[in-house]
Write an enzyme that holds these catalytic residues in place. Structure first.
Site, PDB file in Angstrom:
ATOM      1  N   GLN A   1      -4.960  -1.380   9.364  1.00 11.14           N
ATOM      2  CA  GLN A   1      -4.850  -2.731   8.804  1.00 11.14           C
ATOM      3  C   GLN A   1      -5.470  -3.754   9.765  1.00 11.14           C
ATOM      4  O   GLN A   1      -5.133  -3.789  10.947  1.00 11.14           O
ATOM      5  CB  GLN A   1      -3.355  -3.046   8.557  1.00 11.14           C
ATOM      6  CG  GLN A   1      -3.088  -4.358   7.865  1.00 11.14           C
ATOM      7  CD  GLN A   1      -3.605  -4.393   6.425  1.00 11.14           C
ATOM      8  OE1 GLN A   1      -3.489  -3.427   5.676  1.00 11.14           O
ATOM      9  NE2 GLN A   1      -4.187  -5.500   6.040  1.00 11.14           N
TER      10      GLN A   1
ATOM     11  N   LYS B   1       0.844  -1.209   0.000  1.00 14.72           N
ATOM     12  CA  LYS B   1       0.000   0.000   0.000  1.00 14.72           C
ATOM     13  C   LYS B   1       0.872   1.249   0.000  1.00 14.72           C
ATOM     14  O   LYS B   1       0.608   2.208  -0.729  1.00 14.72           O
ATOM     15  CB  LYS B   1      -0.946  -0.013   1.209  1.00 14.72           C
ATOM     16  CG  LYS B   1      -2.104  -0.977   1.030  1.00 14.72           C
ATOM     17  CD  LYS B   1      -2.877  -1.269   2.301  1.00 14.72           C
ATOM     18  CE  LYS B   1      -3.892  -2.377   2.018  1.00 14.72           C
ATOM     19  NZ  LYS B   1      -4.537  -2.925   3.205  1.00 14.72           N
TER      20      LYS B   1
ATOM     21  N   ASP C   1     -11.393   2.888   3.530  1.00 15.02           N
ATOM     22  CA  ASP C   1     -11.653   1.445   3.479  1.00 15.02           C
ATOM     23  C   ASP C   1     -13.159   1.166   3.383  1.00 15.02           C
ATOM     24  O   ASP C   1     -13.580   0.060   3.071  1.00 15.02           O
ATOM     25  CB  ASP C   1     -11.118   0.792   4.762  1.00 15.02           C
ATOM     26  CG  ASP C   1     -10.085  -0.277   4.465  1.00 15.02           C
ATOM     27  OD1 ASP C   1      -9.923  -0.636   3.285  1.00 15.02           O
ATOM     28  OD2 ASP C   1      -9.458  -0.756   5.429  1.00 15.02           O
TER      29      ASP C   1
END
Ligand code: NDP
Length: 281
Positions: A98, A54, A121
């Site tokens: 995460q 990422k 997200d």
């Protein structure tokens, strides 16, 4: 019949090129560099790999990247304090924590602490709710990537029967809603579904997000169907999907491989969401 392969890697490359151009234009027009902060707690090797990827991809498209690597013993309060700082940091337009988080931390509390306007997200209940009622939102990156693959491949969804196997909050439920928005007739299957094969054999579009290697076999697929394999499973050091590729490709019309199908699209859509967050601020 041998299915056409949906090349997620190639489609992703194309989209990232477009994102890079958009970022450049946005920076020139506004002087703002879109910024993504990724927070990693602990040392899970798969999570470390995802976060590195990422970070690299964010920089490559010309955005600002910030990675916060925290020790596995980090308390929930410490993590919430960091999220709060990032919520108030003008350099940061997107925040991604995460998952999974260590057991001592309540994932829902952390997700709910992220400012929905920075929730790239798409996991915050406000964004998930907006998706449910068809409002503009941040769509979770994997389902968003699947819809982009279907769009790029010109797959017609209106009036088609789409069957989703899996009902997780991050893949199964949102992809079902997105397919519904595109006027597919949607069935959602899960671990208590009776006669799964009878359901999957009806699918014009079959999306599989279960997490079991080679779970869907060719005899469970309708001839000519579009098969989207979301699964990522490690078997004898190799990555394999939830669909048994060899038997499925003899029946399906189009199919995503693993690796190289849905996987590359997830980070691409994260970059797209981060640019969108910067544009909205
Ligand atoms: P979850 O474990 O959260 O959900 C799995 C779903 O599969 C559940 O809804 C479960 O049903 C269902 N299921 C389990 N067993 C069966 C069965 N025997 N028959 C029918 N349904 C079953 O997984 P995720 O949605 O998070 O992920 C699914 C897969 O996708 C994983 O391999 C994951 O690694 C991969 N993934 C890939 C991404 C990418 O970027 N390509 C991103 C995210 C995930 P129930 O609800 O009844 O338990």
């Amino acid at each position: 019949m041998t299915a056409a392969i949906i090349d997620g890697k190639a489609i992703s490359k194309l989209l990232r090129k477009e994102i890079t151009q958009d970022v450049e234009k946005f920076k020139a027009e506004t002087g703002i560099t879109p910024g993504l902060a990724v927070v990693l707690v602990g040392e899970d090797p798969a999570s470390q790999t995802y976060v590195r990827s990422k970070e690299k991809s964010t920089i490559k498209v010309g955005m600002y990247s910030e990675v916060h690597r925290l020790a596995a013993e980090t308390s929930q309060d410490e993590l919430l304090t960091l999220v709060d700082q990032l919520n108030n940091d003008p350099k940061i337009h997107g925040i991604l924590v995460q998952l999974p988080l260590p057991k001592n931390i309540d994932e829902n509390k952390v997700i709910e602490a992220i400012n929905p306007a920075k929730d790239v997200d798409g996991f915050h209940p406000v964004n998930a709710g907006r998706l449910l009622i068809g409002q503009d939102t941040f769509v979770a990156c994997t389902p968003y990537g699947i819809m982009e693959l279907l769009r790029q491949e010109d797959v017609q969804l209106k009036g088609k029967h789409a069957v989703v196997v899996g009902r997780s909050n991050i893949v199964g439920k949102p992809i079902a809603l997105l397919l519904l928005q595109e006027h597919a007739t949607v069935s959602i299957c899960h671990s208590r579904t009776a006669d799964l094969g009878a359901m999957t054999r009806q699918a014009d579009v079959l999306v599989v997000a279960v997490g079991r290697a080679n779970f869907i076999t060719g005899d469970m697929i309708k001839p000519g169907a579009v098969v989207i394999d979301v699964g990522i499973n490690r078997v004898d050091g190799q990555l394999v999907g939830d669909v048994e590729f060899e038997s499925a490709k003899e029946v399906a019309g189009k199919i995503t491989p693993v690796p190289g199908g849905v996987g590359p699209m997830t980070i691409t859509m994260l970059l797209k969401n981060t640019l969108l967050a910067a544009k909205r601020c």
